[in-house]
Write a protein that holds these residues in place. Structure first.
Motif, PDB file in Angstrom:
ATOM      1  N   GLN A   4       0.837  -1.202   0.000  1.00  0.00           N
ATOM      2  CA  GLN A   4       0.000   0.000   0.000  1.00  0.00           C
ATOM      3  C   GLN A   4       0.870   1.250   0.000  1.00  0.00           C
ATOM      4  OE1 GLN A   4      -3.371   0.068  -0.306  1.00  0.00           O
ATOM      5  NE2 GLN A   4      -3.156   2.276  -0.477  1.00  0.00           N
ATOM      6  N   GLU A   5       1.923   1.253   0.796  1.00  0.00           N
ATOM      7  CA  GLU A   5       2.823   2.410   0.840  1.00  0.00           C
ATOM      8  C   GLU A   5       3.526   2.603  -0.506  1.00  0.00           C
ATOM      9  OE1 GLU A   5       5.433   1.868   4.187  1.00  0.00           O
ATOM     10  OE2 GLU A   5       3.870   2.374   5.633  1.00  0.00           O
ATOM     11  N   ILE A   6       3.884   1.526  -1.162  1.00  0.00           N
ATOM     12  CA  ILE A   6       4.518   1.622  -2.483  1.00  0.00           C
ATOM     13  C   ILE A   6       3.537   2.209  -3.490  1.00  0.00           C
ATOM     14  CG2 ILE A   6       5.411   0.253  -4.419  1.00  0.00           C
ATOM     15  CD1 ILE A   6       6.663  -1.628  -2.327  1.00  0.00           C
ATOM     16  N   GLN A   7       2.299   1.766  -3.452  1.00  0.00           N
ATOM     17  CA  GLN A   7       1.286   2.301  -4.363  1.00  0.00           C
ATOM     18  C   GLN A   7       1.037   3.789  -4.097  1.00  0.00           C
ATOM     19  OE1 GLN A   7      -2.091  -0.255  -3.801  1.00  0.00           O
ATOM     20  NE2 GLN A   7      -1.226  -1.913  -5.044  1.00  0.00           N
ATOM     21  N   ASP A   8       0.970   4.150  -2.816  1.00  0.00           N
ATOM     22  CA  ASP A   8       0.793   5.571  -2.470  1.00  0.00           C
ATOM     23  C   ASP A   8       1.962   6.403  -2.979  1.00  0.00           C
ATOM     24  OD1 ASP A   8      -1.597   4.985  -1.213  1.00  0.00           O
ATOM     25  OD2 ASP A   8      -0.757   5.032   0.829  1.00  0.00           O
ATOM     26  N   LEU A   9       3.159   5.895  -2.818  1.00  0.00           N
ATOM     27  CA  LEU A   9       4.342   6.614  -3.288  1.00  0.00           C
ATOM     28  C   LEU A   9       4.307   6.779  -4.805  1.00  0.00           C
ATOM     29  CD1 LEU A   9       7.132   7.884  -2.732  1.00  0.00           C
ATOM     30  CD2 LEU A   9       8.117   5.610  -2.991  1.00  0.00           C
ATOM     31  N   GLN A  10       3.946   5.733  -5.513  1.00  0.00           N
ATOM     32  CA  GLN A  10       3.881   5.811  -6.973  1.00  0.00           C
ATOM     33  C   GLN A  10       2.819   6.816  -7.430  1.00  0.00           C
ATOM     34  OE1 GLN A  10       3.220   1.711  -8.016  1.00  0.00           O
ATOM     35  NE2 GLN A  10       5.423   1.244  -8.106  1.00  0.00           N
ATOM     36  N   ARG A  11       1.691   6.854  -6.734  1.00  0.00           N
ATOM     37  CA  ARG A  11       0.620   7.800  -7.087  1.00  0.00           C
ATOM     38  C   ARG A  11       1.020   9.246  -6.813  1.00  0.00           C
ATOM     39  NH1 ARG A  11      -3.571   4.242  -4.989  1.00  0.00           N
ATOM     40  NH2 ARG A  11      -2.995   5.087  -2.981  1.00  0.00           N
ATOM     41  N   ASN A  12       1.671   9.439  -5.680  1.00  0.00           N
ATOM     42  CA  ASN A  12       1.955  10.807  -5.226  1.00  0.00           C
ATOM     43  C   ASN A  12       3.381  11.264  -5.494  1.00  0.00           C
ATOM     44  OD1 ASN A  12      -0.679  10.851  -4.193  1.00  0.00           O
ATOM     45  ND2 ASN A  12      -0.002  10.008  -2.232  1.00  0.00           N
ATOM     46  N   ALA A  13       4.196  10.466  -6.118  1.00  0.00           N
ATOM     47  CA  ALA A  13       5.609  10.809  -6.320  1.00  0.00           C
ATOM     48  C   ALA A  13       5.775  12.092  -7.120  1.00  0.00           C
ATOM     49  CB  ALA A  13       6.345   9.668  -7.006  1.00  0.00           C
ATOM     50  N   SER A  14       4.932  12.304  -8.100  1.00  0.00           N
ATOM     51  CA  SER A  14       5.080  13.492  -8.952  1.00  0.00           C
ATOM     52  C   SER A  14       4.729  14.784  -8.216  1.00  0.00           C
ATOM     53  CB  SER A  14       4.217  13.350 -10.206  1.00  0.00           C
ATOM     54  OG  SER A  14       2.861  13.220  -9.845  1.00  0.00           O
ATOM     55  N   THR A  15       3.903  14.706  -7.190  1.00  0.00           N
ATOM     56  CA  THR A  15       3.501  15.917  -6.461  1.00  0.00           C
ATOM     57  C   THR A  15       4.286  16.122  -5.167  1.00  0.00           C
ATOM     58  OG1 THR A  15       1.758  14.711  -5.304  1.00  0.00           O
ATOM     59  CG2 THR A  15       1.161  15.793  -7.391  1.00  0.00           C
ATOM     60  N   MET A  16       5.120  15.158  -4.807  1.00  0.00           N
ATOM     61  CA  MET A  16       5.873  15.256  -3.547  1.00  0.00           C
ATOM     62  C   MET A  16       7.174  16.020  -3.755  1.00  0.00           C
ATOM     63  SD  MET A  16       5.505  11.348  -2.123  1.00  0.00           S
ATOM     64  CE  MET A  16       6.073  11.622  -0.466  1.00  0.00           C
ATOM     65  N   LYS A  17       7.657  16.611  -2.678  1.00  0.00           N
ATOM     66  CA  LYS A  17       8.981  17.221  -2.711  1.00  0.00           C
ATOM     67  C   LYS A  17      10.005  16.108  -2.836  1.00  0.00           C
ATOM     68  CE  LYS A  17       7.950  20.873   0.604  1.00  0.00           C
ATOM     69  NZ  LYS A  17       8.387  21.426   1.883  1.00  0.00           N
ATOM     70  N   ALA A  18      11.136  16.391  -3.394  1.00  0.00           N
ATOM     71  CA  ALA A  18      12.198  15.400  -3.586  1.00  0.00           C
ATOM     72  C   ALA A  18      12.670  14.849  -2.250  1.00  0.00           C
ATOM     73  CB  ALA A  18      13.362  16.008  -4.354  1.00  0.00           C
ATOM     74  N   SER A  19      12.781  15.703  -1.246  1.00  0.00           N
ATOM     75  CA  SER A  19      13.243  15.253   0.072  1.00  0.00           C
ATOM     76  C   SER A  19      12.216  14.321   0.717  1.00  0.00           C
ATOM     77  CB  SER A  19      13.539  16.443   0.980  1.00  0.00           C
ATOM     78  OG  SER A  19      12.369  17.208   1.197  1.00  0.00           O
ATOM     79  N   ASP A  20      10.917  14.650   0.567  1.00  0.00           N
ATOM     80  CA  ASP A  20       9.863  13.799   1.121  1.00  0.00           C
ATOM     81  C   ASP A  20       9.812  12.449   0.408  1.00  0.00           C
ATOM     82  OD1 ASP A  20       9.161  15.748   2.924  1.00  0.00           O
ATOM     83  OD2 ASP A  20       7.478  16.513   1.723  1.00  0.00           O
ATOM     84  N   ARG A  21       9.983  12.507  -0.918  1.00  0.00           N
ATOM     85  CA  ARG A  21       9.963  11.265  -1.709  1.00  0.00           C
ATOM     86  C   ARG A  21      11.140  10.368  -1.311  1.00  0.00           C
ATOM     87  NH1 ARG A  21       9.933  13.196  -6.816  1.00  0.00           N
ATOM     88  NH2 ARG A  21      12.182  13.027  -6.957  1.00  0.00           N
ATOM     89  N   THR A  22      12.319  10.952  -1.153  1.00  0.00           N
ATOM     90  CA  THR A  22      13.505  10.187  -0.756  1.00  0.00           C
ATOM     91  C   THR A  22      13.322   9.593   0.640  1.00  0.00           C
ATOM     92  OG1 THR A  22      14.879  11.672  -2.071  1.00  0.00           O
ATOM     93  CG2 THR A  22      16.004  10.312  -0.433  1.00  0.00           C
ATOM     94  N   LYS A  23      12.755  10.395   1.530  1.00  0.00           N
ATOM     95  CA  LYS A  23      12.505   9.916   2.892  1.00  0.00           C
ATOM     96  C   LYS A  23      11.523   8.731   2.871  1.00  0.00           C
ATOM     97  CE  LYS A  23      10.842  11.607   7.351  1.00  0.00           C
ATOM     98  NZ  LYS A  23      10.258  12.756   8.067  1.00  0.00           N
ATOM     99  N   LYS A  24      10.471   8.860   2.077  1.00  0.00           N
ATOM    100  CA  LYS A  24       9.467   7.784   1.976  1.00  0.00           C
ATOM    101  C   LYS A  24      10.079   6.529   1.351  1.00  0.00           C
ATOM    102  CE  LYS A  24       5.110   6.546   2.324  1.00  0.00           C
ATOM    103  NZ  LYS A  24       4.472   6.387   3.624  1.00  0.00           N
ATOM    104  N   GLU A  25      10.926   6.684   0.338  1.00  0.00           N
ATOM    105  CA  GLU A  25      11.589   5.541  -0.300  1.00  0.00           C
ATOM    106  C   GLU A  25      12.492   4.812   0.687  1.00  0.00           C
ATOM    107  OE1 GLU A  25      13.500   7.391  -3.618  1.00  0.00           O
ATOM    108  OE2 GLU A  25      11.727   7.219  -4.909  1.00  0.00           O
ATOM    109  N   LYS A  26      13.226   5.582   1.500  1.00  0.00           N
ATOM    110  CA  LYS A  26      14.093   4.970   2.511  1.00  0.00           C
ATOM    111  C   LYS A  26      13.270   4.230   3.563  1.00  0.00           C
ATOM    112  CE  LYS A  26      18.063   8.034   2.081  1.00  0.00           C
ATOM    113  NZ  LYS A  26      18.909   9.043   2.737  1.00  0.00           N
TER     114      LYS A  26
END
Length: 166
Positions: A68-90
């Motif tokens: 679910q977290e991976i799907q959320d990240l894929q959906r919202n990756a384009s609208t997230m800040k780079a730092s937030d996206r990196t933090k979520k990926e980690k």
């Protein structure tokens, strides 16, 4: 010297023929069939399933959460800040590593317990084979799956062993 050699050769020949005739009564048993027909096998399977069901459902829910977290990240990756996206990926990578570690430990524990219970059942089957062999007066009992050919002289004692195990 010639007489001594002949006597020794005759002695070896007699010993070899006596050894070949030592196993007068031979029986075969299908151990996998005995194992499959054992009522204890089903009981042990249910016991192990209930023993590991809690951990299995925890792992399933953890896996679903990660997906679910991976799907959320894929959906919202384009609208997230780079730092937030990196933090979520980690965070997802860390959760995935923890999940894989737990899954490996679960699998190892499950296999260990299955082997323990299987060995207990095989020991019981071995005792039953010995009991049937002694009561039937058999000198040699072989697993039928390991035998390429048997004559009509070899008796199949699988049914007797199944009765003994029950």
């Amino acid at each position: 010297m010639k007489k001594l050699f002949c006597a020794a050769a005759l002695g070896v020949a007699l010993a070899a023929s006596a050894g070949a005739q030592a196993a007068d009564k031979i029986a075969v048993v299908n151990l996998s069939q005995v194992f499959q027909q054992s009522p204890q096998r089903a009981v042990v399977a249910k016991q192990l399933e209930s023993e590991f069901q809690g951990r299995a459902s925890d792992l399933q829910s953890q896996q679903q959460k990660i997906q679910q977290e991976i799907q959320d990240l894929q959906r919202n990756a384009s609208t997230m800040k780079a730092s937030d996206r990196t933090k979520k990926e980690k965070q997802i990578a860390s959760e995935r590593a923890a999940f894989e570690s737990k899954a490996q430990a679960f699998e190892k524990d499950n296999q260990t317990r299955q082997m323990q219970e299987r060995n207990k059942l095989l020991a019981k089957i071995q005792t039953a084979v010995q009991s049937v062999a002694k009561s039937g007066g058999y000198d040699l009992v072989l697993d039928s799956q390991a035998v390429l050919y048997t004559s009509s002289d070899a008796k199949d004692i699988t049914a007797d062993v199944v009765k003994q195990v029950k």
